[in-house]
Design a protein around this motif. Structure first.
Motif, mmCIF file in Angstrom:
data_model
loop_
_atom_site.group_PDB
_atom_site.id
_atom_site.type_symbol
_atom_site.label_atom_id
_atom_site.label_comp_id
_atom_site.label_asym_id
_atom_site.label_seq_id
_atom_site.Cartn_x
_atom_site.Cartn_y
_atom_site.Cartn_z
ATOM 1 N N GLY A 178 -5.171 14.616 11.014
ATOM 2 C CA GLY A 178 -4.197 14.868 9.956
ATOM 3 C C GLY A 178 -3.582 13.589 9.430
ATOM 4 O O GLY A 178 -3.416 13.414 8.218
ATOM 5 N N GLY A 179 -3.240 12.671 10.363
ATOM 6 C CA GLY A 179 -2.674 11.407 9.934
ATOM 7 C C GLY A 179 -3.639 10.577 9.106
ATOM 8 O O GLY A 179 -3.257 9.961 8.103
ATOM 9 N N ALA A 180 -4.926 10.557 9.513
ATOM 10 C CA ALA A 180 -5.934 9.808 8.758
ATOM 11 C C ALA A 180 -6.123 10.408 7.368
ATOM 12 O O ALA A 180 -6.258 9.666 6.371
ATOM 13 C CB ALA A 180 -7.255 9.814 9.530
ATOM 14 N N PHE A 181 -6.137 11.720 7.283
ATOM 15 C CA PHE A 181 -6.286 12.374 5.980
ATOM 16 C C PHE A 181 -5.114 12.028 5.062
ATOM 17 O O PHE A 181 -5.313 11.723 3.870
ATOM 18 C CB PHE A 181 -6.381 13.893 6.180
ATOM 19 N N LEU A 182 -3.886 12.051 5.599
ATOM 20 C CA LEU A 182 -2.713 11.735 4.778
ATOM 21 C C LEU A 182 -2.710 10.263 4.358
ATOM 22 O O LEU A 182 -2.307 9.934 3.237
ATOM 23 C CB LEU A 182 -1.435 12.063 5.550
ATOM 24 N N LEU A 183 -3.159 9.388 5.247
ATOM 25 C CA LEU A 183 -3.234 7.969 4.873
ATOM 26 C C LEU A 183 -4.237 7.755 3.749
ATOM 27 O O LEU A 183 -3.968 7.012 2.792
ATOM 28 C CB LEU A 183 -3.638 7.130 6.094
ATOM 29 N N ALA A 184 -5.391 8.397 3.849
ATOM 30 C CA ALA A 184 -6.394 8.273 2.798
ATOM 31 C C ALA A 184 -5.871 8.830 1.477
ATOM 32 O O ALA A 184 -6.122 8.268 0.399
ATOM 33 C CB ALA A 184 -7.677 8.982 3.220
ATOM 34 N N ALA A 185 -5.124 9.935 1.557
ATOM 35 C CA ALA A 185 -4.576 10.527 0.339
ATOM 36 C C ALA A 185 -3.465 9.666 -0.247
ATOM 37 O O ALA A 185 -3.334 9.539 -1.473
ATOM 38 C CB ALA A 185 -4.052 11.936 0.653
ATOM 39 N N GLY A 204 3.369 4.185 -0.467
ATOM 40 C CA GLY A 204 2.878 5.308 0.327
ATOM 41 C C GLY A 204 3.711 6.558 0.195
ATOM 42 O O GLY A 204 3.190 7.670 0.275
ATOM 43 N N GLY A 205 5.017 6.398 0.023
ATOM 44 C CA GLY A 205 5.883 7.545 -0.193
ATOM 45 C C GLY A 205 5.924 8.522 0.969
ATOM 46 O O GLY A 205 5.747 8.169 2.140
ATOM 47 N N GLY A 206 6.151 9.786 0.623
ATOM 48 C CA GLY A 206 6.292 10.828 1.639
ATOM 49 C C GLY A 206 5.025 11.061 2.439
ATOM 50 O O GLY A 206 5.094 11.403 3.627
ATOM 51 N N LEU A 207 3.869 10.899 1.795
ATOM 52 C CA LEU A 207 2.615 11.094 2.524
ATOM 53 C C LEU A 207 2.475 10.076 3.655
ATOM 54 O O LEU A 207 2.034 10.410 4.759
ATOM 55 C CB LEU A 207 1.426 10.987 1.571
ATOM 56 N N ALA A 208 2.850 8.829 3.386
ATOM 57 C CA ALA A 208 2.777 7.800 4.422
ATOM 58 C C ALA A 208 3.755 8.096 5.555
ATOM 59 O O ALA A 208 3.441 7.887 6.737
ATOM 60 C CB ALA A 208 3.051 6.429 3.827
ATOM 61 N N ALA A 210 4.821 11.084 6.493
ATOM 62 C CA ALA A 210 4.240 12.186 7.263
ATOM 63 C C ALA A 210 3.081 11.696 8.118
ATOM 64 O O ALA A 210 2.910 12.128 9.269
ATOM 65 C CB ALA A 210 3.776 13.292 6.312
ATOM 66 N N ALA A 211 2.271 10.792 7.581
ATOM 67 C CA ALA A 211 1.163 10.234 8.356
ATOM 68 C C ALA A 211 1.685 9.485 9.573
ATOM 69 O O ALA A 211 1.113 9.583 10.663
ATOM 70 C CB ALA A 211 0.329 9.303 7.477
ATOM 71 N N ALA A 212 2.778 8.743 9.403
ATOM 72 C CA ALA A 212 3.360 8.022 10.535
ATOM 73 C C ALA A 212 3.796 8.987 11.629
ATOM 74 O O ALA A 212 3.614 8.721 12.824
ATOM 75 C CB ALA A 212 4.543 7.178 10.066
ATOM 76 N N GLY A 213 4.344 10.134 11.222
ATOM 77 C CA GLY A 213 4.739 11.138 12.206
ATOM 78 C C GLY A 213 3.559 11.679 12.991
ATOM 79 O O GLY A 213 3.617 11.834 14.215
ATOM 80 N N LEU A 214 2.447 11.949 12.295
ATOM 81 C CA LEU A 214 1.255 12.459 12.973
ATOM 82 C C LEU A 214 0.623 11.394 13.863
ATOM 83 O O LEU A 214 0.129 11.698 14.960
ATOM 84 C CB LEU A 214 0.249 12.967 11.944
ATOM 85 N N LEU A 215 0.624 10.143 13.415
ATOM 86 C CA LEU A 215 0.108 9.061 14.261
ATOM 87 C C LEU A 215 0.952 8.931 15.532
ATOM 88 O O LEU A 215 0.406 8.674 16.618
ATOM 89 C CB LEU A 215 0.111 7.746 13.492
ATOM 90 N N ALA A 216 2.256 9.092 15.391
ATOM 91 C CA ALA A 216 3.125 9.013 16.562
ATOM 92 C C ALA A 216 2.826 10.145 17.540
ATOM 93 O O ALA A 216 2.796 9.938 18.763
ATOM 94 C CB ALA A 216 4.589 9.067 16.125
ATOM 95 N N ILE A 217 2.592 11.352 17.026
ATOM 96 C CA ILE A 217 2.244 12.482 17.902
ATOM 97 C C ILE A 217 0.943 12.201 18.643
ATOM 98 O O ILE A 217 0.832 12.431 19.857
ATOM 99 C CB ILE A 217 2.141 13.772 17.078
ATOM 100 N N ALA A 218 -0.055 11.697 17.919
ATOM 101 C CA ALA A 218 -1.329 11.365 18.554
ATOM 102 C C ALA A 218 -1.145 10.322 19.650
ATOM 103 O O ALA A 218 -1.723 10.428 20.739
ATOM 104 C CB ALA A 218 -2.322 10.865 17.499
#
Length: 519
Positions: A178-185, A204-208, A210-218
Motif C-alpha cells: 500500500g505504501g509503495a502504491f501511494l508513493l508511486a501515485a 507529495g501532499g496527503g498521499l505521501a 499516508a504512504a509514510a504511515g503505511l511504511l511505518a506500519i510495515a
C-alpha cells in the motif's frame, strides 16, 4: 565507470549457490556447503568493491534492467553500501558456521539453498533502486526465511512461531504494498531516487503522508515491535545459524525501510511521534523482560526486541544516521552472541565464582548518575554541543543512563577500588565513543540522510517523557537488588518473565491454527 555493476552482481553467486543447494535436496551434500561459502565470500567482495566505488566515484543509480520500469536497478549511496557490506559480511560468517554446524544433516542441501536465497533477497532489498524491486525482495526475504524457520517441521514450537511470523509478515507486506502504491501515485514514478528528491522539496501532499504511515506500519511489524513481537522470542527451535541470520540481519529490514525513505517520513510528524512511543515502550519492555529470562538464547531474543525498539525510537526522533549506526553495531554484536552462545555458557560455568556482588545503595546510585551526567556534559562540550540537535543530545542522555547503571556497581560501598576505577574508565570511553561514532555516522551520510527538524511542542513533550522514563527504569534496575526479595518484586518478575502475557493473547487470537502441521 559503471561501478553500479558490483552491487548488481553481489546477489548472483548467492542465487546460483541456492539453486545448486536444491539439487542435493534430501541428501548429504559434499560440495554444496563449500560452494555456498565461496558464493557468500564473492558477494562480500562485490560489496566491498561497491563501497570502494562509492568512495572513489560517488553515489550512482543504475537504469532499470527490465520492461516498463519493472526489473532490478541499483541505488548505491552511503546507506545501501553500508547495508550491503554488513549483510554480506554477516552472511559469509553465518554460511561458514552453518557448514560445520549442519554437517551430516540429511537436508543440509535444502537448508543451504534457502539460506543463500534469503541472503540474496536481503542484498537485493538494501540496494533496490525502484519500488518494484524493493517490494519483491522484501516479500521474498520473508518467504525464504519462513522455510528456514521450519527446517525442523515436526517441532510444534517451531510450527507455532512460524505461523505467527507468517501472519505478522503478511500484514507487513500488505502495508508495504500500500505504501509503495501511494508513493508511486504521489510522485508519478517508482524510482526511489526521484521520490526522495521530490520529498526533500516537501512535495507529495496527503498521499505521501499516508504512504509514510503505511511504511511505518510495515517497519513496526517487520521489527517485532510490541505487541507483534511474540514470534521473535519463540524461534529458538530453528538451527543456530538461522537465529543469527534473523537477529543480526533480517530483523533490521524494518529500520532500513524507514532510513531509506527518511525524507518521506519527515513529511509526517505524527507518524514519527507514533514511532517514538511504540519504539520507546518496546525498548523498555524488552529490556526488562530480557533480565528475567533464564535461557541464554531467549534472553538474546528479548534483547533483540529491545534493540529494535530503540532503533525505531531513533527513527521516530528523525536521528536516521544514528539508527543506521545502531543497525551495524547491533548486527555484529548479535551475530557473535548467537554463534558463540554455546561456548560462552561453558566458559561461564567453568569460572570460579568470586562471591556476592556489591549492591549499590541509594547514595551510590545518586553519585553514579551525577558522575555519568558530568562525564557526558564534559565529553559533549569537547565535541561541541552547539552542533548537536536536541534529539541527539536527549538520545545521548538516555544512553548515559546505562553508563550510570554500570558506575553504580563500582560506586557501591563494598566495591573494590579496582572495580571503581575500571567502571570510571568504561564510562568515559563510552561517552567518547558515542560522540565520535555519532560524528562519523552523520558525516558519512550528510548528503544522503536529512538532519532532524527543530522539535515542536509535541516532540519536546515526547523527548521529556522518554528521557524521564528511561531514567526511572535505570534507577529501578540499579536498586533492584535492594528489594528483590519483596513479594511484590517476585510477582512483578513472574509477570515480566511471561512478557506481560501479550504473546499469550496472540496465541489465543490465532487459536489452533498456529499448531497445525505446515503445508
Amino acid at each position: 565507470m559503471q561501478h553500479f555493476l558490483a552491487p548488481l552482481l553481489a546477489p548472483v553467486p548467492l542465487l546460483l549457490a541456492g539453486a545448486i543447494g536444491f539439487l542435493d535436496r534430501g541428501r548429504r551434500p559434499k560440495l554444496t556447503p563449500l560452494l555456498a561459502e565461496t558464493a557468500s565470500l564473492l558477494a562480500l567482495l562485490a560489496a566491498i568493491l561497491s563501497a570502494g566505488g562509492l568512495i572513489l566515484f560517488g553515489a550512482v543509480e543504475s537504469p532499470v534492467l527490465g520492461f516498463k520500469g519493472l526489473g532490478p536497478s541499483v541505488r548505491l549511496d552511503a546507506v545501501s553500501a553500508t547495508m550491503l557490506v554488513l549483510v554480506t559480511f554477516v552472511g559469509w560468517i553465518v554460511v561458514r558456521y552453518a557448514r560445520t554446524y549442519l554437517d551430516g544433516e540429511a537436508r543440509q542441501g535444502a537448508f543451504t539453498g534457502w539460506l543463500c536465497l534469503t541472503l540474496a533477497s536481503v542484498a537485493l532489498l538494501v540496494t533496490a533502486g525502484n519500488l518494484f524491486q524493493l517490494v519483491i525482495a522484501w516479500i521474498a526475504t520473508s518467504l525464504f526465511l519462513h522455510r528456514l524457520l521450519l527446517f525442523y517441521p515436526q517441532r510444534i514450537a517451531a510450527q507455532r512461531a512460524a505461523r505467527k511470523k507468517f501472519i505478522t509478515a503478511r500484514l507487513g507486506d500488505a502495508a508495504l504494498l500500500g505504501g509503495a502504491f501511494l508513493l508511486a501515485a504521489a510522485y508519478g514514478t517508482s524510482d526511489v531516487g526521484a521520490i526522495l528528491a521530490a520529498a526533500k522539496l516537501g512535495l507529495g501532499g496527503g498521499l505521501a503522508t499516508a504512504a509514510a504511515g503505511l511504511l511505518a506500519i510495515a517497519a513496526v511489524l517487520k521489527s517485532a515491535q510490541f505487541p507483534a513481537h511474540g514470534w521473535l522470542t519463540e524461534v529458538m527451535e530453528t538451527p543456530t545459524p538461522v537465529s543469527a541470520l534473523l537477529h543480526a540481519g533480517v530483523i533490521n529490514a524494518g529500520g532500513f525501510l524507514l532510513i531509506r525513505f527518511a525524507d518521506v517520513m519527515l513529511l509526517a510528524p505524527g507518524v514519527l511521534a507514533a514511532l517514538v512511543m511504540i519504539g520507546g515502550f518496546t525498548a523498555l519492555f524488552g529490556s526488562l523482560v530480557m533480565l528475567t529470562q533464564p535461557a541464554v538464547k531467549t534472553s538474546l531474543a528479548w534483547s533483540t526486541v529491545a534493540q529494535m525498539g530503540f532503533m525505531i525510537f531513533e527513527c521516530g526522533l528523525a536521528l536516521f544516521p544514528l539508527a543506521l549506526l545502531h543497525i551495524v553495531a547491533h548486527s555484529l554484536y548479535k551475530a557473535h552472541s548467537f554463534l558463540a552462545s554455546g561456548g560462552a555458557v561453558e566458559r561461564v560455568a567453568a569460572i570460579r565464582r568470586p562471591g556476592p556482588v556489591a549492591v549499590p545503595k541509594a547514595g551510590a546510585v545518586a553519585r553514579a548518575f551525577l558522575s555519568a551526567l558530568a562525564i557526558y556534559a564534559l565529553v559533549g562540550a569537547c565535541f561541541g554541543f552547539e552542533h548537536k540537535s536536541p534529539q541527539a543530545i536527549a538520545l545521548g542522555a538516555i544512553l548515559i543512563f546505562g553508563v550510570a547503571y554500570m558506575l553504580a556497581q563500582g560506586f557501591a560501598d563494598a566495591a573494590p577500588r579496582a572495580l571503581t576505577r575500571r567502571t570510571a574508565v568504561y564510562a568515559v570511553a563510552t561517552s567518547v565513543g558515542y560522540f565520535a561514532l555519532q560524528w562519523a555516522a552523520t558525516s558519512i551520510t550528510v548528503n544522503v540522510l536529512p538532519p532532524p527538524p527543530a522539535p515542536g511542542p509535541l516532540e519536546w513533550a515526547l523527548i521529556a517523557l522518554t528521557a524521564s522514563s528511561f531514567g526511572i527504569v535505570a534507577i529501578v534496575q540499579a536498586m533492584f537488588p535492594l528489594w528483590a526479595n519483596h513479594p511484590a518484586a517476585a510477582g512483578l518478575r513472574v509477570h515480566l518473565s511471561n512478557g506481560l502475557y501479550a504473546n499469550a493473547v496472540f496465541d489465543r487470537l490465532i487459536g489452533a491454527w498456529s499448531i497445525r502441521s505446515p503445508s
